[in-house]
Write a protein that holds these residues in place. Structure first.
Motif, short mmCIF file in Angstrom:
data_model
loop_
_atom_site.label_atom_id
_atom_site.label_comp_id
_atom_site.label_asym_id
_atom_site.label_seq_id
_atom_site.Cartn_x
_atom_site.Cartn_y
_atom_site.Cartn_z
N SER A 182 -100.77 -60.08 9.43
CA SER A 182 -100.12 -60.88 8.45
C SER A 182 -98.83 -61.27 8.36
N ILE A 183 -98.17 -62.29 8.43
CA ILE A 183 -96.73 -62.38 8.45
C ILE A 183 -96.50 -64.01 8.02
N PRO A 184 -96.22 -63.86 6.69
CA PRO A 184 -95.77 -65.26 6.08
C PRO A 184 -94.42 -65.78 6.04
N THR A 185 -93.60 -64.79 6.27
CA THR A 185 -92.10 -64.98 6.38
C THR A 185 -91.56 -64.08 7.49
N LEU A 186 -90.43 -64.63 8.03
CA LEU A 186 -89.52 -63.76 8.88
C LEU A 186 -88.18 -63.61 8.24
N ASN A 187 -88.01 -64.23 7.04
CA ASN A 187 -86.81 -64.02 6.08
C ASN A 187 -87.03 -62.71 5.31
N GLU A 188 -86.14 -61.79 5.80
CA GLU A 188 -86.30 -60.36 5.31
C GLU A 188 -85.93 -60.23 3.71
N ASP A 189 -85.03 -61.05 3.18
CA ASP A 189 -84.76 -61.34 1.79
C ASP A 189 -85.98 -61.81 1.05
N LEU A 190 -86.64 -62.68 1.57
CA LEU A 190 -87.70 -63.06 0.95
C LEU A 190 -88.82 -62.32 0.96
N ARG A 191 -88.99 -61.82 2.11
CA ARG A 191 -90.28 -60.65 2.21
C ARG A 191 -90.07 -59.50 1.26
N ARG A 192 -88.79 -59.12 1.03
CA ARG A 192 -88.38 -57.97 0.27
C ARG A 192 -89.08 -58.12 -1.21
N VAL A 193 -89.02 -59.42 -1.65
CA VAL A 193 -89.39 -59.51 -3.13
C VAL A 193 -90.93 -60.15 -3.09
N MET A 194 -91.17 -60.96 -1.99
CA MET A 194 -92.51 -61.36 -2.00
C MET A 194 -93.77 -60.42 -1.67
N GLU A 195 -93.59 -59.55 -0.85
CA GLU A 195 -94.42 -58.57 -0.44
C GLU A 195 -93.63 -57.17 -0.21
N PRO A 196 -93.13 -56.65 -1.37
CA PRO A 196 -91.89 -55.86 -1.31
C PRO A 196 -92.50 -54.17 -0.53
N ARG A 197 -93.58 -54.06 -0.58
CA ARG A 197 -93.92 -52.56 0.11
C ARG A 197 -94.77 -52.80 1.57
N THR A 198 -94.71 -54.00 1.94
CA THR A 198 -95.21 -54.20 3.37
C THR A 198 -94.09 -53.68 4.28
N SER A 199 -94.53 -53.76 5.55
CA SER A 199 -93.41 -53.50 6.45
C SER A 199 -92.61 -54.68 6.82
N THR A 200 -91.31 -54.48 7.41
CA THR A 200 -90.52 -55.57 7.50
C THR A 200 -90.82 -56.61 8.80
N ALA A 201 -90.38 -57.72 8.68
CA ALA A 201 -91.00 -58.67 9.48
C ALA A 201 -90.52 -58.05 11.01
N LYS A 202 -89.42 -57.38 11.15
CA LYS A 202 -88.94 -56.67 12.36
C LYS A 202 -89.74 -55.81 12.93
N ASN A 203 -90.44 -55.03 12.12
CA ASN A 203 -91.42 -53.93 12.25
C ASN A 203 -92.85 -54.54 12.66
N LYS A 204 -93.21 -55.71 12.11
CA LYS A 204 -94.48 -56.14 12.24
C LYS A 204 -94.42 -56.95 13.83
N LEU A 205 -93.34 -57.39 13.91
CA LEU A 205 -93.22 -58.14 15.45
C LEU A 205 -93.28 -56.93 16.42
N LYS A 206 -92.60 -55.72 16.22
CA LYS A 206 -92.73 -54.62 17.07
C LYS A 206 -94.07 -54.13 17.12
N ALA A 207 -95.02 -53.98 16.17
CA ALA A 207 -96.34 -53.72 16.01
C ALA A 207 -96.95 -54.56 16.88
N ILE A 208 -96.75 -55.88 16.86
CA ILE A 208 -97.66 -56.85 17.67
C ILE A 208 -97.35 -56.57 19.22
N GLU A 209 -96.19 -56.32 19.47
CA GLU A 209 -95.50 -55.94 20.74
C GLU A 209 -96.38 -54.61 21.43
N ALA A 210 -96.41 -53.58 20.46
CA ALA A 210 -96.77 -52.41 21.02
C ALA A 210 -98.34 -52.66 21.14
N LEU A 211 -99.24 -53.19 20.10
CA LEU A 211 -100.39 -53.49 20.33
C LEU A 211 -100.79 -54.37 21.77
#
Length: 346
Positions: A182-211
Motif C-alpha cells: 500500500s503506497i498512497p503517497t511518495l511525498n515523505e513529508d506527507l507520509r510522515r504525518v498521514m501514516e506515521p509509523r509505516t515504512s518510508t516510501a523509499k523503503n516500500k519501493l525497495k521492498a517491491i524490488e526485493a520481492l
C-alpha cells in the motif's frame, strides 16, 4: 504546527464510541505520554468468511486487532469499538494479539470439511505492523501455509515483510503467494504525518524490488486516493512502482465511514488547516454530499467529476505503465490438508 500535536500517531484524540455513553478523553498534554498496550485475546477461529460481494476474496485472517501504523483514514478504525475502545487514539495504542492464530489455522486446514481458497492476510489491520517484530505471528502463519501448501495474499504498508523472504520465496515457487504493498503517497513529508509509523516510501519501493527479484508477485494499492492531498501523485506512483517491478496496480477512493470521519477531520485540522475545507468538500462531491459511503460497489466507484477524473487517470496509468502485465492468480492444487499431519508421523 502546534507542539500539542501528538507525534507518531494519526488520531489527535479519542472519539466517542458509537456504542458507549462515555469515553475517556486525555488532556492534550497527555497525548504524547500514551504508551502502547498489548492484550492477548483467545479467538476460537482465525479465518473469516468474506461475504461482501464487491471484495475479490473468500477468506481473510487478522493476527492483530488495532494498528500502530496510525493512518488517520483507516477504514478499520470503527471495528475497535466492538471491543469497547475508541476508534481514535485507542485504535493505535490498545492492541490485541492472537498468539494462538497459527494453531487455529493448522486445525482448520486439517478439517475434512475445509475448502481451500486464497486467504487475505490481513483484511483488516496490518499483519506487519511494528509489534510483529516481537510476536512473529505473521511469520508463523506463513510457515503453516507453506507446510500445507495453502495460497495466501498479503496486504501491508511495512517493509518488515522482507524479514520473511525465505518463506515467501518457497511459497512463490508453487504459486502460493502474492503481495500488495500500500503506497498512497511518495511525498515523505506527507507520509510522515498521514501514516506515521509505516515504512518510508523509499523503503516500500525497495521492498517491491526485493520481492520482485525473488519472483514474488507484487501488486500496489494506491489507497486511498484523497483529492487535493494525494490525488496529484497517482501517475508518478504508478511509474515508480512499475519500475520497481510491481506486476499490477489498484486504487480506492477515500471514504470516511462512521467514526473514521471525526478522526480524519481532526487530523486535517491539525496538519492541513488551510486545505481542510477544500479536501472535505471534494470528498463530499464524490460521495453524494456525504463523507462516507457503505453501499456495495458504490463505495469504490464514487460519483461526480472528481471521481471520474481519478478513474480516467488510472486508466491512462495502467495502459502506460502496466500494459501486458497481469495480477497473479494463486492456486489451491497443491493443498495437502490432513495429509500433512499424517506425513509428520513418519
Amino acid at each position: 504546527m502546534s507542539d500539542l500535536i501528538p507525534k507518531g500517531q494519526g488520531a489527535q484524540r479519542n472519539v466517542i464510541n458509537r456504542f458507549d455513553r462515555y469515553t475517556f478523553e486525555p488532556e492534550d498534554y497527555e497525548l504524547d505520554k500514551i504508551k502502547t498496550q498489548v492484550t492477548e485475546v483467545f479467538p476460537k477461529t482465525i479465518i473469516n468468511v468474506v461475504k461482501s460481494p464487491d471484495l475479490p476474496m473468500d477468506y481473510s485472517m487478522n493476527p492483530y486487532q488495532g494498528c500502530e501504523h496510525g493512518c488517520s483514514y483507516c477504514f478499520a478504525r470503527p471495528t475497535h469499538e466492538f471491543w469497547g475502545y475508541s476508534a481514535g487514539v485507542d485504535f493505535e495504542r490498545k492492541l490485541m494479539v492472537k498468539k494462538n492464530a497459527p494453531e487455529l489455522l493448522e486445525k482448520t486446514f486439517q478439517k475434512k470439511s475445509y475448502v481451500p481458497k486464497p486467504i487475505m492476510l490481513s483484511g483488516n489491520t496490518d499483519c506487519y505492523q511494528p509489534i510483529e517484530r516481537q510476536f512473529e505471528i505473521t511469520r508463523k502463519l506463513l510457515q503453516v501455509c507453506l507446510d500445507y501448501r495453502h495460497p495466501i495474499s498479503i496486504i501491508t504498508k511495512n517493509a518488515l515483510i522482507l524479514r520473511d523472504l525465505d518463506i515467501l520465496e518457497k511459497m512463490a515457487e508453487k504459486n502460493l503467494i502474492s503481495v500488495s504493498m500500500s503506497i498512497p503517497t511518495l511525498n515523505e513529508d506527507l507520509r510522515r504525518v498521514m501514516e506515521p509509523r509505516t515504512s518510508t516510501a523509499k523503503n516500500k519501493l525497495k521492498a517491491i524490488e526485493a520481492l520482485s527479484e525473488k519472483n514474488i508477485p507484487v501488486n500496489v494499492m494506491i489507497a486511498p486516493v484523497i483529492p487535493a492531498l494525494t490525488s496529484d501523485e497517482s501517475l508518478s506512483i504508478m511509474k515508480s512502482v512499475s519500475e520497481a517491478g510491481a506486476r499490477s496496480c489498484g486504487y480506492t477512493l477515500v471514504r470516511l465511514n462512521d467514526t473514521v470521519e471525526p478522526v480524519f477531520v481532526q487530523w486535517l485540522e491539525a496538519h492541513f488547516p488551510d486545505r481542510k475545507d477544500k479536501v472535505l468538500n471534494l470528498i463530499r462531491s464524490m460521495r453524494g454530499g456525504n463523507l462516507g459511503e457503505k453501499r456495495f460497489y458504490e463505495r469504490y466507484k464514487g460519483e461526480g467529476n472528481i471521481a471520474e477524473m481519478i478513474h480516467k487517470t488510472f486508466e491512462i496509468g495502467k495502459k502506460k505503465f502496466f500494459n501486458n502485465r497481469e495480477r497473479a492468480v494463486l492456486t489451491t492444487e497443491h493443498f495437502t490438508g490432513s495429509r500433512t499431519q499424517q506425513l509428520r508421523l513418519f
